[in-house]
Design an enzyme around this catalytic site. Structure first.
Site, mmCIF file in Angstrom:
data_model
loop_
_atom_site.group_PDB
_atom_site.id
_atom_site.type_symbol
_atom_site.label_atom_id
_atom_site.label_comp_id
_atom_site.label_asym_id
_atom_site.label_seq_id
_atom_site.Cartn_x
_atom_site.Cartn_y
_atom_site.Cartn_z
ATOM 1 N N TYR A 154 0.692 -1.089 0.160
ATOM 2 C CA TYR A 154 -0.075 -0.351 -0.409
ATOM 3 C C TYR A 154 0.757 1.155 -0.329
ATOM 4 C CZ TYR A 154 -4.213 -2.037 0.996
ATOM 5 O OH TYR A 154 -6.012 -2.669 1.124
ATOM 6 N N ASP A 206 -6.799 -7.382 4.429
ATOM 7 C CA ASP A 206 -7.498 -6.442 3.819
ATOM 8 C C ASP A 206 -8.948 -7.024 2.943
ATOM 9 O OD1 ASP A 206 -8.587 -3.977 2.660
ATOM 10 O OD2 ASP A 206 -8.471 -4.761 0.723
ATOM 11 N N ASP A 217 -3.055 -18.543 0.901
ATOM 12 C CA ASP A 217 -3.969 -19.177 -0.582
ATOM 13 C C ASP A 217 -5.368 -20.127 0.561
ATOM 14 O OD1 ASP A 217 -1.508 -20.202 -0.576
ATOM 15 O OD2 ASP A 217 -2.219 -20.814 -2.608
ATOM 16 N N LYS A 264 3.185 -15.020 2.632
ATOM 17 C CA LYS A 264 2.954 -16.158 0.810
ATOM 18 C C LYS A 264 4.505 -16.575 1.325
ATOM 19 C CE LYS A 264 1.340 -17.578 -2.948
ATOM 20 N NZ LYS A 264 0.598 -18.637 -2.662
ATOM 21 N N ASP A 323 -12.419 -9.411 4.417
ATOM 22 C CA ASP A 323 -13.906 -8.872 3.733
ATOM 23 C C ASP A 323 -14.272 -10.461 3.492
ATOM 24 O OD1 ASP A 323 -13.935 -6.312 3.037
ATOM 25 O OD2 ASP A 323 -14.455 -6.374 1.402
#
Ligand code: NAD
Ligand code: IPM
Ligand code: MN
Length: 354
Positions: free
Chosen positions: A141, A243, A219, A186, A247
């Site tokens: 970001y 983020d 993942d 990851k 959701d």
């Protein structure tokens, strides 16, 4: 007590849900004998329209001296031209960075009365109680961005210090809960994730040997979170993974309109409290947005910034009572009878007053 609270309603449904949370805080003040002074300022699209920038200096200054900040949401189609140089979302990122709010707590606790709103089987949801700790001021970001006619790049970088401090927040939180941290990365692909995993392992081993630590690739985490959500206690991860995963996690609770957040920095730093959802342009102005996520965020404000635990618990209990009574906005009603934003708010206020 007396508290100065800055309110940043923002765009879209932001002002609708912020008004609901303000009414709740007003009622808390009345019932428990506090005085809360609210000062409203612009952020996001409305700030671009009025001041030419998404985070005006006057807004930031007011936030710096407040006891806490309540935020609605920013953004919308009016300011979303892909070639725009100024965007509402920049205001949100800038205020998080300027105030040093590196730890974003996003609790997920499906409520028994709302399980029908979730696409996940009810038996998987019973007893789910997760807090995602999302790193909020680093990673992709905030890295350098480049753009030419035929290429673009976003740099993702993390320092050891940035990883250590958010990991400590997660471990400390786990100590007050079930004593388990799942660190998500990851590391099979990204160098920043390999550093993240090293630092997480060291902090766990050296400083929190009493807390169980597991590492999970992002993942498969996205899959496990829906398949076996009860397994998780505290999930800590970098900015963008957090983020996206939250959701997704909102579907455990049944709606984005149920998930609150607290953005916190070092002890003593002012916190920002906001729902995890956005400005919902598709329903803005209709009076049908779910206010519960923002009301839960106000409860987190009472708890984390003002130290008012009983008041926070009373607000949460009032929302739970409204949910138990089937007071559902359209996102929760699954096609059944739905109430408006003011009606849902009024149901919470009624429980708070009794
Ligand atoms: P969104 O969260 O605004 O909406 C996603 C979907 O969820 C929509 O269908 C919306 O109607 C629904 N929804 C969200 N909140 C709801 C609520 N309280 N009650 C009922 N339904 C609700 O995400 P989006 O559509 O991808 O983004 C819209 C804008 O919001 C974009 O400009 C984005 O940048 C911005 N955004 C801002 C924030 C923030 O201010 N913190 C967070 C996310 C997105
Ligand atoms: C959130 C939002 C923001 C983010 C956007 C609007 C910058 O999606 O608060 O989750 O990505 O952090
Ligand atoms: Mn988001």
């Amino acid at each position: 007590m007396h508290a100065e609270i800055v309110v940043l309603p923002g765009d879209g449904i932001g002002p609708e849900v912020a008004a609901a949370a303000l009414a709740v805080l007003d009622t808390v003040a009345e019932r428990f004998g506090h005085t809360f002074r609210f000062t409203e300022h612009d952020i996001g699209g409305i700030a671009i329209d009025r001041h030419g920038e998404p985070l005006p200096a006057v807004t930031l200054e007011a936030c710096r001296t407040a006891h806490a900040i309540l935020l609605g949401a920013v953004g919308g189609p009016k300011w979303s031209d892909p070639n725009a140089t100024v965007r509402p979302e920049q205001g949100l990122l800038a205020i998080r960075k300027a105030l040093g709010l590196y730890a974003n707590l996003r609790p997920v606790r499906p409520h028994p009365a709302a399980l029908g709103a979730s696409p996940i089987k009810a038996e998987l949801l019973e007893g789910v109680d997760v807090v995602v700790v999302r790193e909020l001021t680093g990673g992709i970001y905030f890295g350098e961005k480049t753009r030419t006619a035929d290429s673009a790049s976003d740099l993702c970088s993390y320092s050891v210090g940035e990883i250590e401090r958010v990991l400590r927040t997660a471990f400390r939180l786990a100590r007050t809960r079930r004593g388990k941290v799942t660190s998500v990365d990851k590391a099979n692909v990204l160098e920043t994730s390999r550093l993240w995993r090293d630092v997480a392992a060291r902090i766990g081993r050296e400083e929190f040997p009493d807390v169980a630590l597991e590492h999970q690739l992002v993942d498969s985490m996205a899959m496990h979170l829906l398949a076996k959500p009860r397994e998780y206690d505290v999930i800590v991860t970098e900015n963008m993974f957090g983020d996206i995963l939250t959701d997704e996690a909102s579907m455990l609770a049944g709606s984005l309109g149920l998930l609150p957040s607290a953005s916190l920095g070092e002890p003593g730093a002012v916190g920002i409290y906001e729902p995890i959802h956005g400005s919902a342009p598709d329903i803005a102005g209709k009076g049908i947005a779910n206010p519960y996520a923002t009301i839960f965020s106000a409860a987190m404000l009472l708890r984390h910034s003002l130290g008012l635990e009983a008041e926070a618990a009373a607000v949460e209990a009032a929302v739970h009572a409204a949910l138990d009574a089937g007071v559902f906005t359209a996102d929760l009603a699954a096609g059944g009878a739905a109430v408006s934003t003011p009606q849902a708010t009024e149901a919470v206020l009624a429980h708070l007053r009794t």
